[in-house]
Enzyme design. Structure first.
Site, PDB file in Angstrom:
ATOM      1  N   HIS A  20     -15.698  54.616   6.413  1.00 39.52           N
ATOM      2  CA  HIS A  20     -14.631  53.778   4.973  1.00 39.52           C
ATOM      3  C   HIS A  20     -14.455  52.244   4.967  1.00 39.52           C
ATOM      4  O   HIS A  20     -14.451  51.777   5.876  1.00 39.52           O
ATOM      5  CB  HIS A  20     -13.762  55.024   5.118  1.00 39.52           C
ATOM      6  CG  HIS A  20     -12.743  54.470   4.344  1.00 39.52           C
ATOM      7  ND1 HIS A  20     -11.049  54.775   5.023  1.00 39.52           N
ATOM      8  CD2 HIS A  20     -12.470  54.431   3.311  1.00 39.52           C
ATOM      9  CE1 HIS A  20     -10.475  54.904   4.046  1.00 39.52           C
ATOM     10  NE2 HIS A  20     -10.904  54.486   3.644  1.00 39.52           N
ATOM     11  N   ASP A  28     -26.918  40.736  -9.556  1.00 35.21           N
ATOM     12  CA  ASP A  28     -27.888  40.367 -10.660  1.00 35.21           C
ATOM     13  C   ASP A  28     -28.651  39.854  -9.921  1.00 35.21           C
ATOM     14  O   ASP A  28     -28.987  39.394  -9.002  1.00 35.21           O
ATOM     15  CB  ASP A  28     -27.435  39.810 -11.754  1.00 35.21           C
ATOM     16  CG  ASP A  28     -26.451  38.352 -11.645  1.00 35.21           C
ATOM     17  OD1 ASP A  28     -27.046  37.818 -10.721  1.00 35.21           O
ATOM     18  OD2 ASP A  28     -25.934  38.611 -12.365  1.00 35.21           O
ATOM     19  N   HIS A  98     -15.350  34.576 -10.620  1.00 31.57           N
ATOM     20  CA  HIS A  98     -16.366  35.271  -9.732  1.00 31.57           C
ATOM     21  C   HIS A  98     -16.494  33.885  -8.952  1.00 31.57           C
ATOM     22  O   HIS A  98     -17.331  34.606  -7.422  1.00 31.57           O
ATOM     23  CB  HIS A  98     -17.285  34.693 -10.952  1.00 31.57           C
ATOM     24  CG  HIS A  98     -18.753  34.656 -10.398  1.00 31.57           C
ATOM     25  ND1 HIS A  98     -19.618  35.919 -10.013  1.00 31.57           N
ATOM     26  CD2 HIS A  98     -20.157  33.380 -10.483  1.00 31.57           C
ATOM     27  CE1 HIS A  98     -20.654  35.154  -9.952  1.00 31.57           C
ATOM     28  NE2 HIS A  98     -21.029  34.168 -10.264  1.00 31.57           N
ATOM     29  N   TYR A 120     -22.875  37.936 -14.850  1.00 33.39           N
ATOM     30  CA  TYR A 120     -22.923  38.621 -13.948  1.00 33.39           C
ATOM     31  C   TYR A 120     -22.404  40.333 -14.182  1.00 33.39           C
ATOM     32  O   TYR A 120     -20.712  40.647 -13.911  1.00 33.39           O
ATOM     33  CB  TYR A 120     -20.235  38.255 -14.634  1.00 33.39           C
ATOM     34  CG  TYR A 120     -20.218  36.893 -14.912  1.00 33.39           C
ATOM     35  CD1 TYR A 120     -20.167  35.770 -13.730  1.00 33.39           C
ATOM     36  CD2 TYR A 120     -20.230  36.640 -16.191  1.00 33.39           C
ATOM     37  CE1 TYR A 120     -19.729  34.467 -14.329  1.00 33.39           C
ATOM     38  CE2 TYR A 120     -19.599  35.026 -16.301  1.00 33.39           C
ATOM     39  CZ  TYR A 120     -19.650  33.830 -15.334  1.00 33.39           C
ATOM     40  OH  TYR A 120     -19.115  32.705 -15.690  1.00 33.39           O
ATOM     41  N   ALA A 121     -23.096  40.618 -13.924  1.00 34.54           N
ATOM     42  CA  ALA A 121     -23.896  41.623 -14.013  1.00 34.54           C
ATOM     43  C   ALA A 121     -23.729  41.486 -12.684  1.00 34.54           C
ATOM     44  O   ALA A 121     -24.997  41.942 -11.912  1.00 34.54           O
ATOM     45  CB  ALA A 121     -25.093  42.168 -14.229  1.00 34.54           C
ATOM     46  N   ASN A 122     -22.293  41.970 -11.798  1.00 36.48           N
ATOM     47  CA  ASN A 122     -22.534  42.223 -10.151  1.00 36.48           C
ATOM     48  C   ASN A 122     -21.459  42.514  -9.830  1.00 36.48           C
ATOM     49  O   ASN A 122     -19.977  43.150 -10.764  1.00 36.48           O
ATOM     50  CB  ASN A 122     -22.692  41.070  -9.431  1.00 36.48           C
ATOM     51  CG  ASN A 122     -23.160  40.000  -9.695  1.00 36.48           C
ATOM     52  OD1 ASN A 122     -24.737  40.126  -9.298  1.00 36.48           O
ATOM     53  ND2 ASN A 122     -22.432  38.538 -10.761  1.00 36.48           N
TER      54      ASN A 122
END
Length: 131
Positions: A20, A28, A98, A120-122
């Site tokens: 948890h 990316d 970011h 920014y594909a994270n």
């Protein structure tokens, strides 16, 4: 041989070991991985595997209570921003700068590097519990 679910043995082990509030990162191709954090590199070529495919598979396999993404994704990568909001519509999504996002990656159990070539594909997935 495993027939269903995640076949990558390193990724399957990380998911099985999560507790948890533990965190993993879907990254990316360009996101830096902090020293000391395990990198599971799935990238094959530009675009493969895609961020969306990787996130969708992890969402099926993992109890996610919270998602963290860079605020810049909303303006610079609207397709992936909307995808995250739809995929994790029942979870809290927190947006940070970011730079703040990159600082949080040092606390992750692993960074899963995709072949994604869009900005920014994270995201960081924070583990929940099933009870």
């Amino acid at each position: 041989m495993k027939k269903h679910g995640i076949l990558n043995s390193h990724l399957a082990k990380i998911l099985a070991d999560l507790g948890h509030t533990d965190k993993i990162v879907i990254a990316d191709a360009g996101l830096p991985v902090p020293d000391g954090v395990l990198k599971i590199d799935l990238s094959l070529k530009p675009g493969l595997p895609a961020f969306q495919d990787t996130a969708a598979v992890l969402a099926e396999e993992m109890a996610v209570e919270k998602v963290i993404a860079a605020a810049e994704i909303k303006a610079s990568n609207q397709e992936n921003a909307k995808f995250l909001e739809n995929l994790f519509s029942e979870q809290e999504i927190e947006y940070l700068s970011h730079e703040e996002f990159k600082l949080l990656t040092k606390d992750a159990k692993a960074v899963i590097r995709t072949g994604e070539f869009t900005p920014y594909a994270n995201c960081i997935l924070q583990a929940g519990v099933l009870f």
